[in-house]
Design a protein around this motif. Structure first.
Motif, PDB file in Angstrom:
ATOM      1  N   ILE A   1       0.840  -1.200   0.000  1.00 45.58           N
ATOM      2  CA  ILE A   1       0.000   0.000   0.000  1.00 45.58           C
ATOM      3  C   ILE A   1       0.873   1.248   0.000  1.00 45.58           C
ATOM      4  O   ILE A   1       0.588   2.223  -0.705  1.00 45.58           O
ATOM      5  N   ALA A   2       1.962   1.222   0.770  1.00 41.44           N
ATOM      6  CA  ALA A   2       2.889   2.354   0.763  1.00 41.44           C
ATOM      7  C   ALA A   2       3.495   2.549  -0.622  1.00 41.44           C
ATOM      8  O   ALA A   2       3.668   3.688  -1.091  1.00 41.44           O
TER       9      ALA A   2
ATOM     10  N   PHE B   1      -9.311   1.044   0.491  1.00 30.24           N
ATOM     11  CA  PHE B   1     -10.081   1.683  -0.564  1.00 30.24           C
ATOM     12  C   PHE B   1      -9.237   2.826  -1.104  1.00 30.24           C
ATOM     13  O   PHE B   1      -8.880   3.752  -0.368  1.00 30.24           O
ATOM     14  N   MET B   2      -8.896   2.795  -2.411  1.00 27.42           N
ATOM     15  CA  MET B   2      -7.956   3.742  -2.982  1.00 27.42           C
ATOM     16  C   MET B   2      -8.480   4.243  -4.325  1.00 27.42           C
ATOM     17  O   MET B   2      -9.426   3.679  -4.896  1.00 27.42           O
ATOM     18  N   THR B   3      -7.874   5.304  -4.835  1.00 29.41           N
ATOM     19  CA  THR B   3      -8.149   5.777  -6.185  1.00 29.41           C
ATOM     20  C   THR B   3      -6.832   5.970  -6.926  1.00 29.41           C
ATOM     21  O   THR B   3      -5.825   6.380  -6.347  1.00 29.41           O
ATOM     22  N   ASP B   4      -6.853   5.655  -8.231  1.00 25.10           N
ATOM     23  CA  ASP B   4      -5.648   5.782  -9.046  1.00 25.10           C
ATOM     24  C   ASP B   4      -5.497   7.221  -9.537  1.00 25.10           C
ATOM     25  O   ASP B   4      -6.323   8.088  -9.207  1.00 25.10           O
ATOM     26  N   PRO B   5      -4.442   7.551 -10.301  1.00 26.05           N
ATOM     27  CA  PRO B   5      -4.227   8.944 -10.713  1.00 26.05           C
ATOM     28  C   PRO B   5      -5.343   9.548 -11.558  1.00 26.05           C
ATOM     29  O   PRO B   5      -5.447  10.775 -11.644  1.00 26.05           O
ATOM     30  N   ASP B   6      -6.192   8.729 -12.187  1.00 25.00           N
ATOM     31  CA  ASP B   6      -7.348   9.244 -12.918  1.00 25.00           C
ATOM     32  C   ASP B   6      -8.603   9.309 -12.055  1.00 25.00           C
ATOM     33  O   ASP B   6      -9.684   9.654 -12.543  1.00 25.00           O
ATOM     34  N   GLY B   7      -8.491   8.956 -10.785  1.00 29.61           N
ATOM     35  CA  GLY B   7      -9.643   8.995  -9.886  1.00 29.61           C
ATOM     36  C   GLY B   7     -10.483   7.745  -9.863  1.00 29.61           C
ATOM     37  O   GLY B   7     -11.545   7.721  -9.226  1.00 29.61           O
ATOM     38  N   ASN B   8     -10.040   6.672 -10.530  1.00 34.95           N
ATOM     39  CA  ASN B   8     -10.794   5.419 -10.535  1.00 34.95           C
ATOM     40  C   ASN B   8     -10.618   4.687  -9.210  1.00 34.95           C
ATOM     41  O   ASN B   8      -9.503   4.543  -8.709  1.00 34.95           O
ATOM     42  N   GLU B   9     -11.722   4.191  -8.654  1.00 34.46           N
ATOM     43  CA  GLU B   9     -11.660   3.457  -7.403  1.00 34.46           C
ATOM     44  C   GLU B   9     -11.049   2.071  -7.607  1.00 34.46           C
ATOM     45  O   GLU B   9     -11.251   1.439  -8.634  1.00 34.46           O
ATOM     46  N   PHE B  10     -10.306   1.614  -6.615  1.00 32.14           N
ATOM     47  CA  PHE B  10      -9.884   0.211  -6.577  1.00 32.14           C
ATOM     48  C   PHE B  10      -9.686  -0.219  -5.126  1.00 32.14           C
ATOM     49  O   PHE B  10      -9.589   0.624  -4.223  1.00 32.14           O
ATOM     50  N   LEU B  11      -9.716  -1.518  -4.914  1.00 29.40           N
ATOM     51  CA  LEU B  11      -9.610  -2.088  -3.572  1.00 29.40           C
ATOM     52  C   LEU B  11      -8.360  -2.973  -3.500  1.00 29.40           C
ATOM     53  O   LEU B  11      -8.025  -3.659  -4.455  1.00 29.40           O
TER      54      LEU B  11
ATOM     55  N   LEU C   1       0.933   4.197  -2.848  1.00 34.78           N
ATOM     56  CA  LEU C   1       0.826   5.620  -2.516  1.00 34.78           C
ATOM     57  C   LEU C   1       1.978   6.406  -3.143  1.00 34.78           C
ATOM     58  O   LEU C   1       1.777   7.506  -3.667  1.00 34.78           O
ATOM     59  N   ALA C   2       3.164   5.836  -3.120  1.00 31.82           N
ATOM     60  CA  ALA C   2       4.318   6.513  -3.717  1.00 31.82           C
ATOM     61  C   ALA C   2       4.180   6.629  -5.232  1.00 31.82           C
ATOM     62  O   ALA C   2       4.735   7.545  -5.850  1.00 31.82           O
ATOM     63  N   LEU C   3       3.413   5.713  -5.846  1.00 29.21           N
ATOM     64  CA  LEU C   3       3.205   5.752  -7.295  1.00 29.21           C
ATOM     65  C   LEU C   3       2.144   6.768  -7.707  1.00 29.21           C
ATOM     66  O   LEU C   3       1.963   7.025  -8.893  1.00 29.21           O
ATOM     67  N   GLY C   4       1.400   7.303  -6.721  1.00 26.82           N
ATOM     68  CA  GLY C   4       0.444   8.357  -7.064  1.00 26.82           C
ATOM     69  C   GLY C   4      -1.000   8.061  -6.738  1.00 26.82           C
ATOM     70  O   GLY C   4      -1.891   8.755  -7.234  1.00 26.82           O
ATOM     71  N   THR C   5      -1.273   7.064  -5.903  1.00 30.63           N
ATOM     72  CA  THR C   5      -2.652   6.782  -5.511  1.00 30.63           C
ATOM     73  C   THR C   5      -3.075   7.676  -4.344  1.00 30.63           C
ATOM     74  O   THR C   5      -2.252   8.317  -3.689  1.00 30.63           O
ATOM     75  N   THR C   6      -4.375   7.660  -4.078  1.00 34.97           N
ATOM     76  CA  THR C   6      -4.938   8.311  -2.901  1.00 34.97           C
ATOM     77  C   THR C   6      -5.631   7.237  -2.075  1.00 34.97           C
ATOM     78  O   THR C   6      -6.367   6.407  -2.625  1.00 34.97           O
ATOM     79  N   ARG C   7      -5.394   7.238  -0.769  1.00 40.59           N
ATOM     80  CA  ARG C   7      -6.014   6.248   0.114  1.00 40.59           C
ATOM     81  C   ARG C   7      -7.204   6.877   0.823  1.00 40.59           C
ATOM     82  O   ARG C   7      -7.119   7.992   1.332  1.00 40.59           O
ATOM     83  N   HIS C   8      -8.314   6.143   0.850  1.00 37.77           N
ATOM     84  CA  HIS C   8      -9.524   6.611   1.513  1.00 37.77           C
ATOM     85  C   HIS C   8      -9.798   5.722   2.724  1.00 37.77           C
ATOM     86  O   HIS C   8      -8.915   4.988   3.165  1.00 37.77           O
ATOM     87  N   THR C   9     -10.975   5.773   3.271  1.00 38.35           N
ATOM     88  CA  THR C   9     -11.288   5.010   4.475  1.00 38.35           C
ATOM     89  C   THR C   9     -11.243   3.510   4.189  1.00 38.35           C
ATOM     90  O   THR C   9     -11.888   3.022   3.260  1.00 38.35           O
ATOM     91  N   ASP C  10     -10.488   2.773   5.011  1.00 40.21           N
ATOM     92  CA  ASP C  10     -10.411   1.329   4.850  1.00 40.21           C
ATOM     93  C   ASP C  10     -11.693   0.661   5.341  1.00 40.21           C
ATOM     94  O   ASP C  10     -12.414   1.204   6.182  1.00 40.21           O
ATOM     95  N   ARG C  11     -11.958  -0.528   4.829  1.00 39.84           N
ATOM     96  CA  ARG C  11     -13.074  -1.324   5.310  1.00 39.84           C
ATOM     97  C   ARG C  11     -12.719  -1.973   6.641  1.00 39.84           C
ATOM     98  O   ARG C  11     -11.546  -2.040   7.027  1.00 39.84           O
ATOM     99  N   ALA C  12     -13.733  -2.502   7.307  1.00 38.82           N
ATOM    100  CA  ALA C  12     -13.525  -3.107   8.625  1.00 38.82           C
ATOM    101  C   ALA C  12     -12.578  -4.299   8.562  1.00 38.82           C
ATOM    102  O   ALA C  12     -11.862  -4.586   9.540  1.00 38.82           O
ATOM    103  N   ASP C  13     -12.552  -5.016   7.423  1.00 40.02           N
ATOM    104  CA  ASP C  13     -11.677  -6.186   7.312  1.00 40.02           C
ATOM    105  C   ASP C  13     -10.252  -5.836   6.910  1.00 40.02           C
ATOM    106  O   ASP C  13      -9.426  -6.729   6.665  1.00 40.02           O
TER     107      ASP C  13
END
Length: 236
Positions: free
Chosen positions: A200-201, A220-230, A204-216
């Protein structure tokens, strides 16, 4: 161990209908999981997941599927099977002289049956490509994130493919469809629990944004174009 792509997840009003359709089209078993219905992939073919979402379509999808064919007759047989399963013809402005055939699945998602002899998708398998809207930067990001070779990088278009071959992921460059308020598709990645924090680190260094993690612990992240991914933590 780097993250690996397990599935393209798609929201659906009736996920069981889409899972059954695509399971028949791809010859894969449908697996019920705590979150959605999964058509498992393997080393050279990307998995698909369908998740319940009753909300109406909010925007143009940023990804659609390309299926390959081996002969003109095979292409027509794939089209006929899709029609029998509930697909319908779709006009997206394709020209008559173009060899691919565009259909919509039972929920209106576009997909293409690519003509036999297409050199770009030669040897990729039945699910030849995830064709995405996206910038050159996002294609290069995903090449680095998944450590997949960049097999095309020209005129703002990019494509990547796993080292073992198989399904390609391509981004068409500008113009890029606007992001929906509630995107209908996302990549699902997995990594061993012990390596998750480091991976995950790295993302993040490659340019993602980290959002609120799930309970498990799924990130939850987004790539440089804003697309969501898990990014899920797998236990081995």
């Amino acid at each position: 161990m780097t993250v690996h792509l397990t599935a393209l997840a798609r929201s659906a009003r009736a996920p069981e209908v889409l899972a059954r359709f695509w399971g028949e089209m791809l010859g894969r078993e449908v697996m019920a999981e705590p979150v959605g219905l999964l058509l498992p992939g393997f080393e050279t073919q990307v998995g698909l997941r369908f998740v319940a979402d009753p909300a109406p379509r909010a925007a143009v999808d940023r990804a659609h599927l390309h299926l390959t064919s081996t002969t003109p007759d095979d292409q027509q047989q794939i089209v006929a099977r899709a029609r029998d399963l509930g697909a319908t013809p779709l006009d997206v402005g394709q020209r008559a002289e173009e060899g691919h055939i565009v259909l919509a699945d039972p929920e209106g998602n576009a997909f293409c049956i690519i003509e036999a002899g297409n050199a770009v998708l030669a040897g990729t398998g039945l699910l030849g490509e995830l064709a995405c809207d996206g910038t050159r930067d996002v294609g290069r990001f995903w090449a680095a994130a998944l450590t997949w070779p960049l097999v095309w990088d020209q005129d703002e278009e990019t494509a990547i493919q796993a080292p073992a071959g198989g399904t390609k992921i391509a981004w068409g460059g500008p113009p890029v469809a606007p992001l929906a308020t509630s995107p209908r598709e996302r990549f699902e990645l997995a990594v061993g629990a012990d390596e998750a924090d480091g991976e995950i680190a790295r993302l993040l260094a490659l340019g993602t944004t980290r959002h609120t993690d799930r309970a498990d612990g799924t990130a939850f992240m987004t790539d440089p174009d804003g697309n969501e991914f898990l990014v899920a933590r797998s236990v081995t």
